[in-house]
Write an enzyme that holds these catalytic residues in place. Structure first.
Site, short mmCIF file in Angstrom:
data_model
loop_
_atom_site.label_atom_id
_atom_site.label_comp_id
_atom_site.label_asym_id
_atom_site.label_seq_id
_atom_site.Cartn_x
_atom_site.Cartn_y
_atom_site.Cartn_z
N HIS A 141 -3.29 3.04 -3.50
CA HIS A 141 -1.87 2.91 -3.82
C HIS A 141 -1.54 3.93 -4.92
O HIS A 141 -1.71 3.66 -6.11
CB HIS A 141 -1.52 1.49 -4.28
CG HIS A 141 -0.07 1.19 -4.20
ND1 HIS A 141 0.41 -0.07 -3.92
CD2 HIS A 141 1.03 1.96 -4.35
CE1 HIS A 141 1.73 -0.06 -3.91
NE2 HIS A 141 2.13 1.18 -4.17
N LEU A 142 -1.09 5.09 -4.49
CA LEU A 142 -0.77 6.18 -5.39
C LEU A 142 0.18 5.72 -6.50
O LEU A 142 1.10 4.95 -6.25
CB LEU A 142 -0.12 7.28 -4.55
CG LEU A 142 0.37 8.54 -5.26
CD1 LEU A 142 0.10 9.73 -4.37
CD2 LEU A 142 1.83 8.43 -5.59
N HIS A 143 -0.08 6.20 -7.72
CA HIS A 143 0.81 5.91 -8.84
C HIS A 143 0.75 7.06 -9.84
O HIS A 143 -0.29 7.69 -10.02
CB HIS A 143 0.48 4.57 -9.51
CG HIS A 143 -0.97 4.39 -9.82
ND1 HIS A 143 -1.91 4.06 -8.86
CD2 HIS A 143 -1.64 4.49 -10.98
CE1 HIS A 143 -3.10 3.98 -9.42
NE2 HIS A 143 -2.97 4.25 -10.71
N LEU A 144 1.87 7.35 -10.45
CA LEU A 144 2.03 8.45 -11.39
C LEU A 144 1.95 7.89 -12.82
O LEU A 144 2.77 7.05 -13.20
CB LEU A 144 3.38 9.13 -11.16
CG LEU A 144 3.76 10.29 -12.07
CD1 LEU A 144 2.85 11.47 -11.79
CD2 LEU A 144 5.21 10.67 -11.85
#
Length: 167
Positions: A122-125
């Site tokens: 789950h990509l997150h910045l």
């Protein structure tokens, strides 16, 4: 090495939850679909993304912007999600300048477990506030970070700032 007696024990009882974190839980997906933003530390929501305070921060006020959809790679994001992630980073930057007087930022993605992504699917910045001279002795001498404010208080300040008018 010998430490002064008053530095031998540092108390951070709110960190105990870190040791019992259930890595099988996808806290980002839970937060994405939750109705209780405070319980999940969600600071802001947009159509495709949300901004969340990191429960295990590198620095006080460390936030993450994530899409509601569970994607692992940048190429899987829609154009709208990519744009909103950048806008959320700008929002986080403004909030952190106003609430903790951040002077600089580390903003970036960890893509894949080998790159440091704790939840690689789950990509997150990450948006990590920084200050001139903020590299203190604790990480070097004791392999520990010192957080100067507990999460509930930091969350309340960020939400208050949002409600007063986003930067």
């Amino acid at each position: 090495m010998s430490y002064p007696e008053d530095l031998k024990n540092l108390w951070a009882p709110w960190r105990v939850e870190y040791f019992s974190i259930d890595r099988s839980r996808d806290f980002l997906t839970e937060a994405a679909h939750a109705s209780d933003d405070a319980a999940h530390l969600v600071v802001a929501r947009r159509k495709n993304t949300f901004l969340i305070l990191n429960r295990f921060p590198y620095a006080v006020g460390h936030m993450m912007a994530a899409p509601y959809r569970k994607v692992a790679d940048i190429g899987e994001l829609t154009e709208a999600e990519r744009l909103e992630l950048r806008e959320m980073a700008e929002l986080a930057e403004g909030l952190l300048r106003r609430t903790v007087n951040a002077q600089g930022f580390n903003i970036g993605l960890n893509i894949g477990a080998c790159a440091g992504a704790g939840f690689a699917d789950h990509l997150h910045l990450h948006v990590v506030p920084r200050w001139a001279g903020d590299s203190n002795f604790m990480p070097v001498l004791a392999d520990a970070r010192v957080m100067t404010e507990a999460l509930p208080e930091m969350y309340a300040r960020l939400v208050k700032c949002m409600n007063e008018g986003a930067p």
